[in-house]
Design a protein around this motif. Structure first.
Motif, PDB file in Angstrom:
ATOM      1  N   SER A 272      -1.572  -9.441   4.949  1.00  0.00           N
ATOM      2  CA  SER A 272      -1.896  -8.191   4.270  1.00  0.00           C
ATOM      3  C   SER A 272      -2.622  -8.446   2.955  1.00  0.00           C
ATOM      4  O   SER A 272      -3.649  -7.820   2.656  1.00  0.00           O
ATOM      5  CB  SER A 272      -0.611  -7.399   4.022  1.00  0.00           C
ATOM      6  OG  SER A 272      -0.875  -6.241   3.269  1.00  0.00           O
TER       7      SER A 272
ATOM      8  N   VAL B 195      -6.547  -7.391   2.056  1.00  0.00           N
ATOM      9  CA  VAL B 195      -6.725  -6.459   0.936  1.00  0.00           C
ATOM     10  C   VAL B 195      -7.685  -7.052  -0.090  1.00  0.00           C
ATOM     11  O   VAL B 195      -8.482  -6.334  -0.704  1.00  0.00           O
ATOM     12  CB  VAL B 195      -5.361  -6.135   0.292  1.00  0.00           C
ATOM     13  CG1 VAL B 195      -5.547  -5.475  -1.065  1.00  0.00           C
ATOM     14  CG2 VAL B 195      -4.552  -5.228   1.205  1.00  0.00           C
TER      15      VAL B 195
ATOM     16  N   GLU C  74      -8.080  -1.927   2.809  1.00  0.00           N
ATOM     17  CA  GLU C  74      -6.906  -1.357   2.167  1.00  0.00           C
ATOM     18  C   GLU C  74      -6.845   0.142   2.367  1.00  0.00           C
ATOM     19  O   GLU C  74      -7.875   0.806   2.553  1.00  0.00           O
ATOM     20  CB  GLU C  74      -6.959  -1.689   0.667  1.00  0.00           C
ATOM     21  CG  GLU C  74      -5.889  -1.058  -0.197  1.00  0.00           C
ATOM     22  CD  GLU C  74      -4.496  -1.599   0.059  1.00  0.00           C
ATOM     23  OE1 GLU C  74      -4.008  -1.367   1.183  1.00  0.00           O
ATOM     24  OE2 GLU C  74      -3.899  -2.190  -0.862  1.00  0.00           O
TER      25      GLU C  74
ATOM     26  N   ASN D 259       3.572  -3.449   4.152  1.00  0.00           N
ATOM     27  CA  ASN D 259       2.528  -2.936   3.264  1.00  0.00           C
ATOM     28  C   ASN D 259       3.075  -1.912   2.274  1.00  0.00           C
ATOM     29  O   ASN D 259       2.590  -1.825   1.146  1.00  0.00           O
ATOM     30  CB  ASN D 259       1.392  -2.334   4.097  1.00  0.00           C
ATOM     31  CG  ASN D 259       0.476  -3.395   4.654  1.00  0.00           C
ATOM     32  OD1 ASN D 259      -0.387  -3.910   3.959  1.00  0.00           O
ATOM     33  ND2 ASN D 259       0.686  -3.747   5.919  1.00  0.00           N
TER      34      ASN D 259
ATOM     35  N   TRP E 281       2.711  -2.365  -1.769  1.00  0.00           N
ATOM     36  CA  TRP E 281       2.245  -1.315  -2.685  1.00  0.00           C
ATOM     37  C   TRP E 281       3.223  -1.090  -3.836  1.00  0.00           C
ATOM     38  O   TRP E 281       2.851  -0.608  -4.904  1.00  0.00           O
ATOM     39  CB  TRP E 281       2.033  -0.013  -1.908  1.00  0.00           C
ATOM     40  CG  TRP E 281       0.627   0.148  -1.407  1.00  0.00           C
ATOM     41  CD1 TRP E 281       0.074  -0.420  -0.301  1.00  0.00           C
ATOM     42  CD2 TRP E 281      -0.406   0.928  -2.015  1.00  0.00           C
ATOM     43  NE1 TRP E 281      -1.239  -0.052  -0.171  1.00  0.00           N
ATOM     44  CE2 TRP E 281      -1.564   0.785  -1.215  1.00  0.00           C
ATOM     45  CE3 TRP E 281      -0.479   1.727  -3.160  1.00  0.00           C
ATOM     46  CZ2 TRP E 281      -2.776   1.407  -1.519  1.00  0.00           C
ATOM     47  CZ3 TRP E 281      -1.681   2.353  -3.456  1.00  0.00           C
ATOM     48  CH2 TRP E 281      -2.807   2.188  -2.645  1.00  0.00           C
TER      49      TRP E 281
END
Length: 337
Positions: free
Chosen positions: A222, A226, A231, A271, A275
């Protein structure tokens, strides 16, 4: 230099030796040139691998002890999470043993030495910290992480370019342009194969070991994609993806499909964690540790009552579970004082 031999020269040829020497003043721990114990340890491992050394150590290969690297790393993490400094010291030694032994195996095979390992990782750290050893600017951990990812991406691109040149050089016929019948003889196929190798080496995700625990692997994947712009626009979109994957899991009709869809749910949740600045692997490890502690309390309470927990009803087990949670809250409150 003999395999495994370490020179006491400190940081070499990185352009920062004088800088590090200045920063070293007043710092705790080993300083430049003060690595006698490390040198002795390297010499010990070299002696174990010598022709007249230990039969067990002499027969080991990279592959035969690969699992030890994983086991020792996890034991070090357990010591960290337990807050046990004495145990951590021991486990870090075991991790270092794996590094030095693998390096000595490589040195014996003429592959590389422990000096090469130290030199390479030092150069990498200097290269990836241009805000310390160069002219880049970074004042927050987030800015540092951005610099780190950007440097890693440039390193990957540079490695891909070098591999491409090597592949084309290897595949280029000695006489220049291939003759018409060389297509039939396989020369062109070899050239295409070499280029294919280069294309594989250039893969963004190739640097993520498939041997990583699944959650850690998902986090690495991930983060890497990104870094190149793949994203979601906001956290709400990530949560929407979680809901979507849950619905697809519910609609799955076969065990195989349910397994795949459940994996998609976990990947989406990784994910969500990213975040929010949460390490998913550490979070799940903490939850497992919490559950183990609660279960141990339940077993102890049942045993104190002269019973086995497996003989209790579900309702009785639930009562002990709630007691374990209450005990945990009290402990947490006491530790926070």
């Amino acid at each position: 230099m003999a395999g495994g031999e370490v020179r006491a020269e400190g940081v070499r040829d990185c352009g920062c030796g004088r800088f590090l020497g200045q920063r070293d003043k007043g710092r705790k721990g080993a300083r430049m040139g003060e690595h006698k114990e490390f040198d002795e340890f390297v010499a010990t491992i070299a002696a174990l691998r010598a022709p007249d050394g230990c039969p067990w150590d002499r027969e080991q290969t990279h592959a035969s002890i690969a699992h030890n690297m994983i086991e020792e790393a996890y034991e070090a993490v357990d010591a960290i999470e337990a807050g046990d400094a004495a145990h951590l010291r021991e486990e870090l030694g075991d991790v270092l043993l794996q590094v030095v032994l693998q390096s000595q195996i490589a040195a014996d095979a003429g592959e590389f030495t422990i000096d090469d390992v130290c030199r390479d990782v030092n150069a990498k750290m200097v290269r990836r910290h241009p805000h310390i050893f160069g002219n880049a600017q970074a004042s927050t951990p987030e800015e540092v992480a951005g610099i780190w990812d950007a440097v890693k991406l440039r390193e990957r691109e540079a490695a891909a370019g070098a591999a491409s040149v090597a592949a084309l050089t290897i595949a280029e016929p000695a006489g220049g342009e291939p003759a018409e019948d060389e297509f039939a003889s396989g020369t062109d196929g070899a050239r295409a194969s070499a280029i294919g190798v280069e294309m594989h080496l250039a893969g963004l995700l190739d640097g993520v070991p498939t041997s990583f625990p699944a959650l850690m692997q998902a986090q690495k994947i991930s983060r890497k994609v990104v870094a190149v712009g793949f994203e979601w626009p906001d956290e709400a979109s990530v949560w929407a993806k979680v809901v979507e994957e849950i619905e697809e899991f519910k609609a799955a009709e076969t065990p195989e499909d349910r397994e795949l869809e459940f994996g998609d749910i976990l990947f989406a949740l990784v994910n969500v964690a990213r975040w929010n600045g949460v390490d998913a692997e550490s979070a799940l490890r903490a939850t497992c540790a919490k559950f183990r502690n609660r279960w141990a309390f339940m077993e102890g309470a049942a045993w104190a009552a002269g019973k086995r927990i497996e003989d209790l009803s579900t309702d009785e087990q639930e009562v002990l579970w709630q007691q374990a949670k209450a005990h945990e809250r009290v402990q947490n409150q006491q530790e926070s004082k």
